[in-house]
Design an enzyme around this catalytic site. Structure first.
Site, PDB file in Angstrom:
ATOM      1  N   SER A 142       0.903  -1.502  -0.281  1.00 49.41           N
ATOM      2  CA  SER A 142       0.102  -0.005   0.111  1.00 49.41           C
ATOM      3  C   SER A 142       1.362   1.678   0.037  1.00 49.41           C
ATOM      4  CB  SER A 142      -1.289  -0.136   0.888  1.00 49.41           C
ATOM      5  OG  SER A 142      -1.802   1.417   1.178  1.00 49.41           O
ATOM      6  N   TYR A 155      -1.911   1.034  10.342  1.00 49.95           N
ATOM      7  CA  TYR A 155      -2.050   0.004   9.515  1.00 49.95           C
ATOM      8  C   TYR A 155      -0.969   0.434   8.566  1.00 49.95           C
ATOM      9  CZ  TYR A 155      -4.151  -0.583   4.641  1.00 49.95           C
ATOM     10  OH  TYR A 155      -3.484  -1.615   2.845  1.00 49.95           O
TER      11      TYR A 155
END
Ligand code: 8X3
Length: 257
Positions: A142, A155
């Site tokens: 990501s 995250y």
């Protein structure tokens, strides 16, 4: 390791394992790799969704898998002596909170599914990835693995760890026939990513994509993964960061409304 010609009995389809294949990027990648000539093992917890995918797409088979469970990972690996591609896609975000008010359990779950899930899969499948013509580990990372943003601590930390895992693995496997790549998406509008992140709050999930003309789709990332794995065997793409045109940075998104 890349399918160069149509499969024959002498040259069966190479195997690609895709985790988190029940929805979103994983499902799109399973479909795409089947179209690219692989025999795809679509692995995830939700068997009903996998069965629907496998029933719809030729050369996709469903395998129930929980990447947070050692025994589940071992059971999958036991049936796969030769694997050409492993796409470590299972993962996700849980919560959107400042560090000060975040839930430690969210951090733990994110680390387990995103990072340790990939570690378990690599450890279990490395012998199969080294068998035959060699293999390729792809990590669905990501932009959160390369930048940080407020309220995203758990995250971004997990995705940074996944990026570190890919880089470490590449060093350790140097000289062995296994490529290691990370594909790092930005804003991808899937049915579940933001919904899960916000604990099922559809309004908050929808707000993530509000006014964004064209967020990436799961197919865009499947296309990128297909590109990465179908390069010639001597070409290792270390990292591809992929964002929609409207997104200059995690927090810098052009919205028309
Ligand atoms: C998803 C991208 O910006 O929500 O991995 O962290 S972001």
């Amino acid at each position: 390791m890349t399918p160069e010609a149509g499969p024959t009995s002498a040259h069966p389809r190479p195997v690609a394992v895709v985790t988190g294949a029940s929805s979103g990027i994983g499902a799109a990648t399973a479909r795409r790799l089947a179209a690219e000539g692989y025999d795809v093992v679509a692995a995830a917890r939700r068997r009903d969704r996998l069965d629907a995918l496998a029933g719809e797409v030729e050369h996709v088979r469903a395998v129930t898998l929980d990447v947070t469970d050692d025994a589940s990972v071992a059971a999958l690996a036991a049936d796969l002596p030769d694997v050409a591609v492993l796409v470590n896609n299972a993962g996700g975000a849980f919560g959107m909170d400042e560090v000060a008010t975040s839930d430690v359990e969210d951090w733990r779950r994110m680390y387990d599914v995103n990072v340790l899930g990939s570690v378990r899969m690599v450890k279990a499948l490395l012998p199969a990835l080294e068998a035959g013509a060699g293999g390729h580990v792809v990590v669905t990372g990501s932009i959160a693995g390369h930048l940080v943003y407020e309220n995203g601590g758990g995250y971004t930390a997990a995705k940074h760890a996944e990026a570190a895992l890919a880089q470490t693995l590449r060093l350790e496997l140097n000289g062995r026939p296994v490529r290691v790549s990370e594909v790092a998406p930005g804003m991808v509008a899937t049915d579940e990513f933001s919904l899960v992140r916000f604990g099922g709050d559809q309004a908050k999930a929808d707000a993530v994509y509000a006014g964004v003309a064209n967020p990436l789709t799961a197919d865009d990332i499947a296309d990128t993964i297909a590109f990465v794995v179908t390069r010639p065997a001597h070409v290792n793409i270390d990292l591809l960061v992929v964002k929609p045109l409207a997104q200059a940075a995690p927090h810098k998104v052009h919205r028309t409304s």
